[in-house]
Scaffold this motif. Structure first.
Motif, mmCIF file in Angstrom:
data_model
loop_
_atom_site.group_PDB
_atom_site.id
_atom_site.type_symbol
_atom_site.label_atom_id
_atom_site.label_comp_id
_atom_site.label_asym_id
_atom_site.label_seq_id
_atom_site.Cartn_x
_atom_site.Cartn_y
_atom_site.Cartn_z
ATOM 1 N N THR A 13 -29.026 -23.877 50.613
ATOM 2 C CA THR A 13 -29.338 -24.085 49.228
ATOM 3 C C THR A 13 -29.111 -25.534 48.631
ATOM 4 O O THR A 13 -30.047 -26.261 47.994
ATOM 5 C CB THR A 13 -28.728 -23.311 48.260
ATOM 6 N N SER A 14 -27.947 -25.896 48.964
ATOM 7 C CA SER A 14 -27.594 -27.310 48.469
ATOM 8 C C SER A 14 -28.669 -28.427 48.977
ATOM 9 O O SER A 14 -29.036 -29.541 48.557
ATOM 10 C CB SER A 14 -26.173 -27.917 48.801
ATOM 11 N N LYS A 15 -29.084 -28.161 50.275
ATOM 12 C CA LYS A 15 -29.862 -29.010 51.087
ATOM 13 C C LYS A 15 -31.251 -29.171 50.408
ATOM 14 O O LYS A 15 -31.832 -30.236 50.289
ATOM 15 C CB LYS A 15 -29.688 -28.826 52.693
ATOM 16 N N ILE A 16 -31.639 -27.963 50.220
ATOM 17 C CA ILE A 16 -33.208 -27.774 49.511
ATOM 18 C C ILE A 16 -33.191 -28.593 48.152
ATOM 19 O O ILE A 16 -34.027 -29.169 48.086
ATOM 20 C CB ILE A 16 -33.478 -26.334 49.628
ATOM 21 N N MET A 17 -32.020 -28.156 47.217
ATOM 22 C CA MET A 17 -32.045 -28.618 45.956
ATOM 23 C C MET A 17 -31.750 -30.494 45.922
ATOM 24 O O MET A 17 -32.166 -31.047 44.956
ATOM 25 C CB MET A 17 -30.968 -28.153 45.310
ATOM 26 N N SER A 18 -31.300 -30.711 46.984
ATOM 27 C CA SER A 18 -30.972 -32.320 47.005
ATOM 28 C C SER A 18 -32.018 -32.969 47.671
ATOM 29 O O SER A 18 -31.996 -34.224 47.820
ATOM 30 C CB SER A 18 -29.525 -32.590 47.813
ATOM 31 N N ASN A 19 -32.937 -32.100 48.378
ATOM 32 C CA ASN A 19 -34.126 -32.933 48.925
ATOM 33 C C ASN A 19 -35.107 -33.658 47.965
ATOM 34 O O ASN A 19 -35.118 -33.240 46.968
ATOM 35 C CB ASN A 19 -35.017 -31.726 49.576
ATOM 36 N N PRO A 20 -35.414 -35.195 48.269
ATOM 37 C CA PRO A 20 -36.412 -35.771 47.567
ATOM 38 C C PRO A 20 -37.624 -35.062 46.964
ATOM 39 O O PRO A 20 -38.061 -35.310 45.871
ATOM 40 C CB PRO A 20 -36.451 -37.173 48.382
ATOM 41 N N PHE A 21 -38.074 -34.375 47.930
ATOM 42 C CA PHE A 21 -39.398 -33.499 47.671
ATOM 43 C C PHE A 21 -39.079 -32.589 46.575
ATOM 44 O O PHE A 21 -39.899 -32.363 45.506
ATOM 45 C CB PHE A 21 -39.907 -32.970 49.029
ATOM 46 N N THR A 22 -37.971 -31.853 46.576
ATOM 47 C CA THR A 22 -37.727 -31.072 45.436
ATOM 48 C C THR A 22 -37.477 -31.657 43.970
ATOM 49 O O THR A 22 -37.895 -31.332 43.114
ATOM 50 C CB THR A 22 -36.248 -30.121 45.649
ATOM 51 N N THR A 23 -36.863 -32.902 44.059
ATOM 52 C CA THR A 23 -36.641 -33.608 43.025
ATOM 53 C C THR A 23 -38.042 -34.169 42.571
ATOM 54 O O THR A 23 -38.390 -34.071 41.117
ATOM 55 C CB THR A 23 -35.826 -35.024 43.399
ATOM 56 N N ILE A 24 -38.969 -34.462 43.197
ATOM 57 C CA ILE A 24 -40.471 -34.970 42.870
ATOM 58 C C ILE A 24 -41.043 -33.664 42.260
ATOM 59 O O ILE A 24 -41.729 -33.657 41.374
ATOM 60 C CB ILE A 24 -41.136 -35.476 44.063
ATOM 61 N N ILE A 25 -40.757 -32.492 42.607
ATOM 62 C CA ILE A 25 -41.679 -31.502 42.430
ATOM 63 C C ILE A 25 -41.134 -31.188 40.802
ATOM 64 O O ILE A 25 -41.735 -30.700 39.909
ATOM 65 C CB ILE A 25 -41.481 -30.314 43.195
ATOM 66 N N ALA A 26 -39.632 -31.133 40.608
ATOM 67 C CA ALA A 26 -39.313 -30.720 39.643
ATOM 68 C C ALA A 26 -39.649 -31.929 38.227
ATOM 69 O O ALA A 26 -39.813 -31.400 37.233
ATOM 70 C CB ALA A 26 -37.685 -30.912 39.528
ATOM 71 N N ILE A 27 -39.709 -33.215 38.680
ATOM 72 C CA ILE A 27 -40.043 -34.091 37.875
ATOM 73 C C ILE A 27 -41.566 -33.876 37.325
ATOM 74 O O ILE A 27 -41.980 -33.849 36.189
ATOM 75 C CB ILE A 27 -40.179 -35.320 38.314
ATOM 76 N N CYS A 28 -42.435 -33.474 38.322
ATOM 77 C CA CYS A 28 -43.878 -33.140 37.855
ATOM 78 C C CYS A 28 -44.105 -32.193 37.177
ATOM 79 O O CYS A 28 -44.721 -31.930 36.346
ATOM 80 C CB CYS A 28 -44.575 -33.168 39.415
ATOM 81 N N SER A 29 -43.011 -31.127 37.462
ATOM 82 C CA SER A 29 -43.204 -29.589 36.505
ATOM 83 C C SER A 29 -42.785 -30.075 35.209
ATOM 84 O O SER A 29 -43.586 -29.578 34.406
ATOM 85 C CB SER A 29 -42.214 -28.543 37.342
ATOM 86 N N ILE A 30 -41.895 -30.948 34.941
ATOM 87 C CA ILE A 30 -41.406 -31.369 33.532
ATOM 88 C C ILE A 30 -42.644 -32.224 32.899
ATOM 89 O O ILE A 30 -42.820 -32.077 31.811
ATOM 90 C CB ILE A 30 -40.048 -32.034 33.712
#
Length: 150
Positions: A13-30
């Protein structure tokens, strides 16, 4: 003597959440959460010889002068809940339940000095022009044009 203990390796879970792709998706969602209300927020009202155009950022909504039954100043309105569309960030647009128990189609930026337009539909429109008195006068002139042309 100090002893250093490193942290345990990241779990899945930590690896998925810290993945740069996950960060990009979160920023786009916001970004979408802010963009969609902005696109459909009211920007102004235009009174034309054919009726009222409610200008939104990317589109518009038209109220034909033939469908307008009445227009009046209603002052401050106590909002209830938004049923459709958006509320808050950049204005209010869509169908709203009001605290009075009635429903209204709202295209406004504030709930003070509102103008109510009753049309053929059951639910009235609530608008918030900067100069509500002159807005009402302009729309009433349309009614004179409508009755004068018959």
């Amino acid at each position: 003597m100090d002893k250093f203990f490193p942290i345990a390796p990241m779990d899945r879970t930590s690896k998925i959440m810290s993945n740069p792709f996950t960060t990009i998706i979160a920023i786009c969602s916001i970004g979408l959460i802010w963009l969609i209300p902005y696109i459909f927020s009211p920007r102004g009202y235009k009174v034309t010889p054919k009726g009222i155009i409610i200008q939104l950022k990317l589109s518009s909504h038209f109220i034909s002068k033939d469908k307008i039954k009445s227009i009046k100043l209603v002052g401050s309105i106590e909002p209830g809940n938004g049923i459709t569309w958006l509320s808050g960030q950049f204005g209010y647009a869509g169908l709203f339940a009001l605290k009075s128990g009635s429903m209204a189609r709202v295209y406004a930026t504030c709930w003070d000095n509102m103008v109510q337009i009753q049309t053929d539909n059951i639910d009235p429109y609530l608008l918030s022009p900067q100069d509500p008195v002159n807005f009402v006068k302009s729309v009433k002139e349309l009614d004179r044009l409508k009755s004068g042309s018959r």
